[in-house]
Scaffold this motif. Sequence first.
Motif, PDB file in Angstrom:
ATOM      1  N   GLY A  18       0.852  -1.193  -0.087  1.00 10.42           N
ATOM      2  CA  GLY A  18       0.004  -0.009  -0.170  1.00 10.42           C
ATOM      3  C   GLY A  18       0.783   1.245   0.051  1.00 10.42           C
ATOM      4  O   GLY A  18       2.053   1.242  -0.047  1.00 10.42           O
ATOM      5  N   TYR A  20       0.615   5.980   1.097  1.00  8.38           N
ATOM      6  CA  TYR A  20      -0.064   6.724   1.960  1.00  8.38           C
ATOM      7  C   TYR A  20       0.062   8.310   1.055  1.00  8.38           C
ATOM      8  O   TYR A  20       1.230   8.531   0.626  1.00  8.38           O
ATOM      9  CB  TYR A  20       0.250   7.021   3.436  1.00  8.38           C
ATOM     10  CG  TYR A  20      -0.027   5.939   4.193  1.00  8.38           C
ATOM     11  CD1 TYR A  20      -1.270   5.984   5.064  1.00  8.38           C
ATOM     12  CD2 TYR A  20       0.884   4.888   4.596  1.00  8.38           C
ATOM     13  CE1 TYR A  20      -1.768   4.658   5.672  1.00  8.38           C
ATOM     14  CE2 TYR A  20       0.414   3.563   5.318  1.00  8.38           C
ATOM     15  CZ  TYR A  20      -0.773   3.819   6.253  1.00  8.38           C
ATOM     16  OH  TYR A  20      -1.105   2.837   6.798  1.00  8.38           O
ATOM     17  N   PRO A  91      -4.364   6.830   3.570  1.00 12.75           N
ATOM     18  CA  PRO A  91      -4.083   5.661   2.765  1.00 12.75           C
ATOM     19  C   PRO A  91      -4.865   5.909   1.351  1.00 12.75           C
ATOM     20  O   PRO A  91      -6.053   6.397   1.291  1.00 12.75           O
ATOM     21  CB  PRO A  91      -4.572   4.569   3.432  1.00 12.75           C
ATOM     22  CG  PRO A  91      -5.236   5.010   4.548  1.00 12.75           C
ATOM     23  CD  PRO A  91      -5.025   6.363   4.667  1.00 12.75           C
ATOM     24  N   GLU A  93      -5.355   4.595  -3.110  1.00  7.03           N
ATOM     25  CA  GLU A  93      -4.882   3.525  -4.118  1.00  7.03           C
ATOM     26  C   GLU A  93      -5.214   4.318  -5.487  1.00  7.03           C
ATOM     27  O   GLU A  93      -5.916   5.087  -5.395  1.00  7.03           O
ATOM     28  CB  GLU A  93      -5.837   2.345  -3.813  1.00  7.03           C
ATOM     29  CG  GLU A  93      -5.513   1.438  -2.892  1.00  7.03           C
ATOM     30  CD  GLU A  93      -6.047   0.125  -2.796  1.00  7.03           C
ATOM     31  OE1 GLU A  93      -6.900  -0.277  -3.870  1.00  7.03           O
ATOM     32  OE2 GLU A  93      -5.842  -0.702  -2.071  1.00  7.03           O
ATOM     33  N   PRO A 120      -8.567   2.786  -0.279  1.00  5.36           N
ATOM     34  CA  PRO A 120      -8.182   1.530  -0.529  1.00  5.36           C
ATOM     35  C   PRO A 120      -9.299   0.602  -0.500  1.00  5.36           C
ATOM     36  O   PRO A 120     -10.321   0.881   0.299  1.00  5.36           O
ATOM     37  CB  PRO A 120      -7.225   1.378   0.713  1.00  5.36           C
ATOM     38  CG  PRO A 120      -6.736   2.544   1.213  1.00  5.36           C
ATOM     39  CD  PRO A 120      -7.942   3.389   0.947  1.00  5.36           C
ATOM     40  N   ARG A 121      -9.176  -0.345  -1.073  1.00  3.31           N
ATOM     41  CA  ARG A 121     -10.186  -1.409  -1.101  1.00  3.31           C
ATOM     42  C   ARG A 121      -9.904  -2.464   0.060  1.00  3.31           C
ATOM     43  O   ARG A 121      -8.520  -2.826   0.182  1.00  3.31           O
ATOM     44  CB  ARG A 121     -10.549  -2.192  -2.434  1.00  3.31           C
ATOM     45  CG  ARG A 121     -10.832  -1.500  -3.499  1.00  3.31           C
ATOM     46  CD  ARG A 121     -11.465  -2.201  -4.642  1.00  3.31           C
ATOM     47  NE  ARG A 121     -11.915  -1.255  -5.752  1.00  3.31           N
ATOM     48  CZ  ARG A 121     -11.152  -1.272  -7.123  1.00  3.31           C
ATOM     49  NH1 ARG A 121     -10.435  -1.906  -7.278  1.00  3.31           N
ATOM     50  NH2 ARG A 121     -11.750  -0.441  -7.893  1.00  3.31           N
ATOM     51  N   SER A 123      -8.512  -5.772   0.880  1.00  4.97           N
ATOM     52  CA  SER A 123      -7.991  -6.676  -0.088  1.00  4.97           C
ATOM     53  C   SER A 123      -8.319  -8.340   0.558  1.00  4.97           C
ATOM     54  O   SER A 123      -8.710  -8.529   1.743  1.00  4.97           O
ATOM     55  CB  SER A 123      -6.521  -6.832   0.148  1.00  4.97           C
ATOM     56  OG  SER A 123      -6.012  -7.289   1.229  1.00  4.97           O
TER      57      SER A 123
END
Length: 143
Positions: A18, A20, A91, A93, A120-121, A123
Amino acid sequence: MAIPRAFRVEFGEMFPLGCYMVGEVEQVKDFEASTPGKPVWARDKDTGEFVWQVTVLDCDPEARDKTLKVKVTSPVQPVPPAPMPGLPFIPVEFDGLTVTPWQNGQRIAYSVRARDMRPPRASAGATSARTAAAGKDAGRDAA
């Protein structure tokens, strides 16, 4: 064989642990067209959309560069995800990531672009880890 100028890469390949967002979303200037009194904003050569820049911190402790700039093409300023309580950074994506290598003196550098920035998804790996941990806790309670 045609070699592409930019190579597509999945977010998880580029940032396996990931990343940030650090700092703000900034619009990129076209330094060749700008003058001291009149900024001209950069546009993507393929889409004609404005170019925005986001500095990110790579969460991989073995990453060669800890921070890097990701350029996002969008007609309007991308909106970062909401901050998460207890975290010093946001965070994020990216979708539609591409990497373009270029020569910077004796070193190969990379220009990173994205089509979109989002929260973010969850995971599949994180979900599996939580499920396994919950199973272990349930087993402990039953013993």
